[in-house]
Design a protein around this motif. Structure first.
Motif, PDB file in Angstrom:
ATOM      1  N   ALA A 112       0.798  -1.227   0.000  1.00 29.01           N
ATOM      2  CA  ALA A 112       0.000   0.000   0.000  1.00 29.01           C
ATOM      3  C   ALA A 112       0.828   1.275   0.000  1.00 29.01           C
ATOM      4  CB  ALA A 112      -0.934   0.010   1.213  1.00 29.01           C
ATOM      5  N   GLY A 113       2.129   1.177   0.263  1.00 27.38           N
ATOM      6  CA  GLY A 113       2.961   2.371   0.343  1.00 27.38           C
ATOM      7  C   GLY A 113       3.402   2.878  -1.015  1.00 27.38           C
ATOM      8  N   ASP A 114       4.341   3.814  -0.965  1.00 27.39           N
ATOM      9  CA  ASP A 114       4.837   4.431  -2.198  1.00 27.39           C
ATOM     10  C   ASP A 114       6.111   3.765  -2.730  1.00 27.39           C
ATOM     11  OD1 ASP A 114       2.800   6.333  -2.087  1.00 27.39           O
ATOM     12  OD2 ASP A 114       3.982   7.660  -0.797  1.00 27.39           O
ATOM     13  N   GLU A 115       6.615   2.757  -2.018  1.00 23.52           N
ATOM     14  CA  GLU A 115       7.861   2.131  -2.439  1.00 23.52           C
ATOM     15  C   GLU A 115       7.687   1.368  -3.755  1.00 23.52           C
ATOM     16  OE1 GLU A 115       7.709   1.975   2.097  1.00 23.52           O
ATOM     17  OE2 GLU A 115       6.374   1.430   0.440  1.00 23.52           O
ATOM     18  N   GLU A 116       8.779   1.269  -4.488  1.00 18.89           N
ATOM     19  CA  GLU A 116       8.799   0.410  -5.674  1.00 18.89           C
ATOM     20  C   GLU A 116       8.648  -1.048  -5.234  1.00 18.89           C
ATOM     21  OE1 GLU A 116       8.909   1.332  -8.836  1.00 18.89           O
ATOM     22  OE2 GLU A 116       8.931   3.449  -8.257  1.00 18.89           O
ATOM     23  N   LEU A 117       8.134  -1.883  -6.132  1.00 23.31           N
ATOM     24  CA  LEU A 117       7.910  -3.288  -5.802  1.00 23.31           C
ATOM     25  C   LEU A 117       9.198  -3.962  -5.336  1.00 23.31           C
ATOM     26  CD1 LEU A 117       6.113  -5.777  -5.645  1.00 23.31           C
ATOM     27  CD2 LEU A 117       6.528  -6.145  -8.093  1.00 23.31           C
ATOM     28  N   MET A 118      10.315  -3.693  -5.995  1.00 22.18           N
ATOM     29  CA  MET A 118      11.576  -4.311  -5.598  1.00 22.18           C
ATOM     30  C   MET A 118      11.961  -3.906  -4.181  1.00 22.18           C
ATOM     31  SD  MET A 118      12.636  -6.249  -8.127  1.00 22.18           S
ATOM     32  CE  MET A 118      14.428  -6.388  -8.184  1.00 22.18           C
ATOM     33  N   GLU A 119      11.658  -2.685  -3.808  1.00 23.68           N
ATOM     34  CA  GLU A 119      11.955  -2.224  -2.449  1.00 23.68           C
ATOM     35  C   GLU A 119      11.076  -2.937  -1.430  1.00 23.68           C
ATOM     36  OE1 GLU A 119      13.349   2.397  -3.236  1.00 23.68           O
ATOM     37  OE2 GLU A 119      11.210   1.953  -3.037  1.00 23.68           O
ATOM     38  N   VAL A 120       9.802  -3.124  -1.774  1.00 28.17           N
ATOM     39  CA  VAL A 120       8.879  -3.835  -0.889  1.00 28.17           C
ATOM     40  C   VAL A 120       9.372  -5.259  -0.647  1.00 28.17           C
ATOM     41  CG1 VAL A 120       6.540  -4.778  -0.695  1.00 28.17           C
ATOM     42  CG2 VAL A 120       6.881  -2.451  -1.536  1.00 28.17           C
ATOM     43  N   LEU A 121       9.776  -5.922  -1.720  1.00 28.38           N
ATOM     44  CA  LEU A 121      10.242  -7.310  -1.607  1.00 28.38           C
ATOM     45  C   LEU A 121      11.553  -7.392  -0.829  1.00 28.38           C
ATOM     46  CD1 LEU A 121       9.454  -8.449  -5.257  1.00 28.38           C
ATOM     47  CD2 LEU A 121       8.157  -9.001  -3.188  1.00 28.38           C
ATOM     48  N   ALA A 122      12.458  -6.467  -1.083  1.00 25.38           N
ATOM     49  CA  ALA A 122      13.750  -6.471  -0.389  1.00 25.38           C
ATOM     50  C   ALA A 122      13.569  -6.209   1.101  1.00 25.38           C
ATOM     51  CB  ALA A 122      14.678  -5.428  -1.003  1.00 25.38           C
ATOM     52  N   ALA A 123      12.656  -5.309   1.453  1.00 30.79           N
ATOM     53  CA  ALA A 123      12.435  -4.965   2.852  1.00 30.79           C
ATOM     54  C   ALA A 123      11.914  -6.158   3.649  1.00 30.79           C
ATOM     55  CB  ALA A 123      11.461  -3.801   2.965  1.00 30.79           C
ATOM     56  N   ARG A 124      11.281  -7.107   2.973  1.00 34.86           N
ATOM     57  CA  ARG A 124      10.752  -8.285   3.650  1.00 34.86           C
ATOM     58  C   ARG A 124      11.635  -9.505   3.487  1.00 34.86           C
ATOM     59  NH1 ARG A 124       7.469  -4.561   3.303  1.00 34.86           N
ATOM     60  NH2 ARG A 124       5.708  -4.324   4.737  1.00 34.86           N
ATOM     61  N   GLY A 125      12.856  -9.295   3.037  1.00 33.47           N
ATOM     62  CA  GLY A 125      13.851 -10.357   3.042  1.00 33.47           C
ATOM     63  C   GLY A 125      13.836 -11.300   1.869  1.00 33.47           C
ATOM     64  N   TYR A 126      13.128 -10.949   0.778  1.00 28.69           N
ATOM     65  CA  TYR A 126      13.027 -11.869  -0.357  1.00 28.69           C
ATOM     66  C   TYR A 126      14.241 -11.816  -1.297  1.00 28.69           C
ATOM     67  CZ  TYR A 126       8.154 -12.998   0.723  1.00 28.69           C
ATOM     68  OH  TYR A 126       7.007 -13.458   1.327  1.00 28.69           O
ATOM     69  N   GLU A 127      15.083 -10.810  -1.161  1.00 31.76           N
ATOM     70  CA  GLU A 127      16.256 -10.650  -2.025  1.00 31.76           C
ATOM     71  C   GLU A 127      15.888 -10.762  -3.511  1.00 31.76           C
ATOM     72  OE1 GLU A 127      19.508 -13.132  -0.843  1.00 31.76           O
ATOM     73  OE2 GLU A 127      19.563 -12.317   1.190  1.00 31.76           O
ATOM     74  N   PRO A 128      15.068  -9.847  -4.012  1.00 33.62           N
ATOM     75  CA  PRO A 128      14.584  -9.949  -5.395  1.00 33.62           C
ATOM     76  C   PRO A 128      15.641  -9.566  -6.421  1.00 33.62           C
ATOM     77  CG  PRO A 128      13.863  -7.884  -4.416  1.00 33.62           C
ATOM     78  CD  PRO A 128      14.539  -8.654  -3.315  1.00 33.62           C
ATOM     79  N   SER A 129      15.593 -10.208  -7.564  1.00 34.09           N
ATOM     80  CA  SER A 129      16.418  -9.819  -8.711  1.00 34.09           C
ATOM     81  C   SER A 129      15.633 -10.137  -9.976  1.00 34.09           C
ATOM     82  CB  SER A 129      17.759 -10.551  -8.718  1.00 34.09           C
ATOM     83  OG  SER A 129      17.579 -11.943  -8.859  1.00 34.09           O
ATOM     84  N   VAL A 130      15.919  -9.410 -11.040  1.00 41.78           N
ATOM     85  CA  VAL A 130      15.193  -9.578 -12.295  1.00 41.78           C
ATOM     86  C   VAL A 130      16.017 -10.444 -13.239  1.00 41.78           C
ATOM     87  CG1 VAL A 130      14.146  -8.388 -14.258  1.00 41.78           C
ATOM     88  CG2 VAL A 130      14.098  -7.332 -11.987  1.00 41.78           C
ATOM     89  N   ASP A 131      15.406 -11.501 -13.776  1.00 39.59           N
ATOM     90  CA  ASP A 131      16.146 -12.388 -14.675  1.00 39.59           C
ATOM     91  C   ASP A 131      16.016 -11.913 -16.123  1.00 39.59           C
ATOM     92  OD1 ASP A 131      13.645 -13.207 -15.605  1.00 39.59           O
ATOM     93  OD2 ASP A 131      13.731 -15.176 -14.650  1.00 39.59           O
ATOM     94  N   ALA A 132      16.585 -12.678 -17.026  1.00 39.62           N
ATOM     95  CA  ALA A 132      16.622 -12.277 -18.440  1.00 39.62           C
ATOM     96  C   ALA A 132      15.229 -12.164 -19.052  1.00 39.62           C
ATOM     97  CB  ALA A 132      17.463 -13.271 -19.236  1.00 39.62           C
ATOM     98  N   ALA A 133      14.257 -12.887 -18.509  1.00 38.63           N
ATOM     99  CA  ALA A 133      12.891 -12.846 -19.043  1.00 38.63           C
ATOM    100  C   ALA A 133      12.079 -11.694 -18.454  1.00 38.63           C
ATOM    101  CB  ALA A 133      12.187 -14.170 -18.757  1.00 38.63           C
ATOM    102  N   GLY A 134      12.676 -10.946 -17.515  1.00 37.28           N
ATOM    103  CA  GLY A 134      11.949  -9.856 -16.874  1.00 37.28           C
ATOM    104  C   GLY A 134      11.170 -10.282 -15.649  1.00 37.28           C
ATOM    105  N   ASP A 135      11.238 -11.578 -15.297  1.00 38.95           N
ATOM    106  CA  ASP A 135      10.573 -12.053 -14.081  1.00 38.95           C
ATOM    107  C   ASP A 135      11.391 -11.658 -12.856  1.00 38.95           C
ATOM    108  OD1 ASP A 135       8.674 -13.281 -15.682  1.00 38.95           O
ATOM    109  OD2 ASP A 135       9.734 -15.213 -15.677  1.00 38.95           O
ATOM    110  N   ILE A 136      10.712 -11.463 -11.736  1.00 44.09           N
ATOM    111  CA  ILE A 136      11.392 -11.188 -10.468  1.00 44.09           C
ATOM    112  C   ILE A 136      11.552 -12.507  -9.730  1.00 44.09           C
ATOM    113  CG2 ILE A 136      11.327  -9.937  -8.289  1.00 44.09           C
ATOM    114  CD1 ILE A 136       9.535  -7.871  -9.627  1.00 44.09           C
ATOM    115  N   VAL A 137      12.783 -12.961  -9.616  1.00 40.20           N
ATOM    116  CA  VAL A 137      13.065 -14.168  -8.849  1.00 40.20           C
ATOM    117  C   VAL A 137      13.441 -13.747  -7.433  1.00 40.20           C
ATOM    118  CG1 VAL A 137      13.749 -15.539 -10.833  1.00 40.20           C
ATOM    119  CG2 VAL A 137      15.466 -14.213  -9.628  1.00 40.20           C
ATOM    120  N   LEU A 138      13.021 -14.529  -6.472  1.00 39.38           N
ATOM    121  CA  LEU A 138      13.223 -14.223  -5.061  1.00 39.38           C
ATOM    122  C   LEU A 138      14.296 -15.164  -4.524  1.00 39.38           C
ATOM    123  CD1 LEU A 138       9.431 -13.881  -4.213  1.00 39.38           C
ATOM    124  CD2 LEU A 138      11.031 -12.088  -4.928  1.00 39.38           C
TER     125      LEU A 138
END
Length: 226
Positions: A140-166
């Motif tokens: 619900a906040g203003d953070e970017e999705l990657m920031e939301v995921l990182a803040a909750r410990g998922y360690e997100p990164s974007v792969d070659a297909a554009g998917d966010i892998v955790l």
């Protein structure tokens, strides 16, 4: 030393090692990679001399935060190839410290066991509702999705297909004994976070892989045959 005291000592040793900013840089550089790094790779990643990096990397190994393997680069072998290089990668087992001792892992395991054993499904339904609420709050906040995921410990990164892998599951220990429950919880939480941002919750798709969270956030939902 009993098991509880030994676990606490290990956790304190790990925290002490990461208190050094140089070691924390090296640890973060290695944790950010799926494949092990050599001393040279790690030194380049943080911009320090190889010998200094080697010293601090070995201290992180002693603290139980990194482990090592030996391998030559792909395609290199045979006479004259030289010795295999020492490579460092993160230890997946987390270290926790609580003073005085607390056992939240046991509490989580007991709750998960009770949910799995509840034939009525009422406890699981309550957990789903709680996960949905947490997901909506997270997104619900203003953070970017990657920031939301990182803040909750998922360690997100974007792969070659554009998917966010955790690259990390925040509930890793519990997922080993209650896999289906934890994976369902992750998918519900992340789907609700997407929905609260105006995204399609179906982007949060179950895609179990070794050493990663069981959910992948697709660039676009995968269409299935009806």
């Amino acid at each position: 030393m009993d098991a509880e005291s030994e676990a606490g000592a290990d956790g304190l040793q790990g925290l002490s090692a990461l208190a050094d900013p140089v070691r924390r840089q090296l640890y973060d550089a290695i944790a950010a990679q799926d494949e092990p790094l050599t001393r040279d790779d790690a030194a380049r990643a943080v911009g320090m001399a190889r010998n200094l990096a080697a010293y601090h990397l070995d201290r992180l190994v002693e603290a139980g935060l990194l482990t090592t393997t030996y391998a030559r680069p792909p395609g290199v072998g045979g006479p004259g190839a030289g010795r295999p290089a020492k490579r460092y990668h993160r230890v997946r087992e987390e270290r926790t410290v609580s003073v005085p001792p607390r056992d939240y892992e046991l509490l989580a395991d007991l709750l998960a066991t009770a949910i799995d054993a509840d034939g009525s499904g009422a406890l699981r339904d309550a957990l789903v509702r709680a996960a949905e609420a947490e997901g909506r709050s997270a997104g619900a906040g203003d953070e970017e999705l990657m920031e939301v995921l990182a803040a909750r410990g998922y360690e997100p990164s974007v792969d070659a297909a554009g998917d966010i892998v955790l690259r990390n599951c925040p509930f890793h220990r519990l997922s080993r004994t209650h896999t289906e429950l934890v994976c369902s919880l992750n998918q519900t939480l992340l789907g609700s976070a997407l929905e609260s941002r105006g995204d399609d919750p179906a982007r949060a798709e179950l895609c179990p892989q070794e050493g990663r969270c069981c959910v992948v956030v697709r660039a676009e939902p995968v269409l299935r045959d009806s």
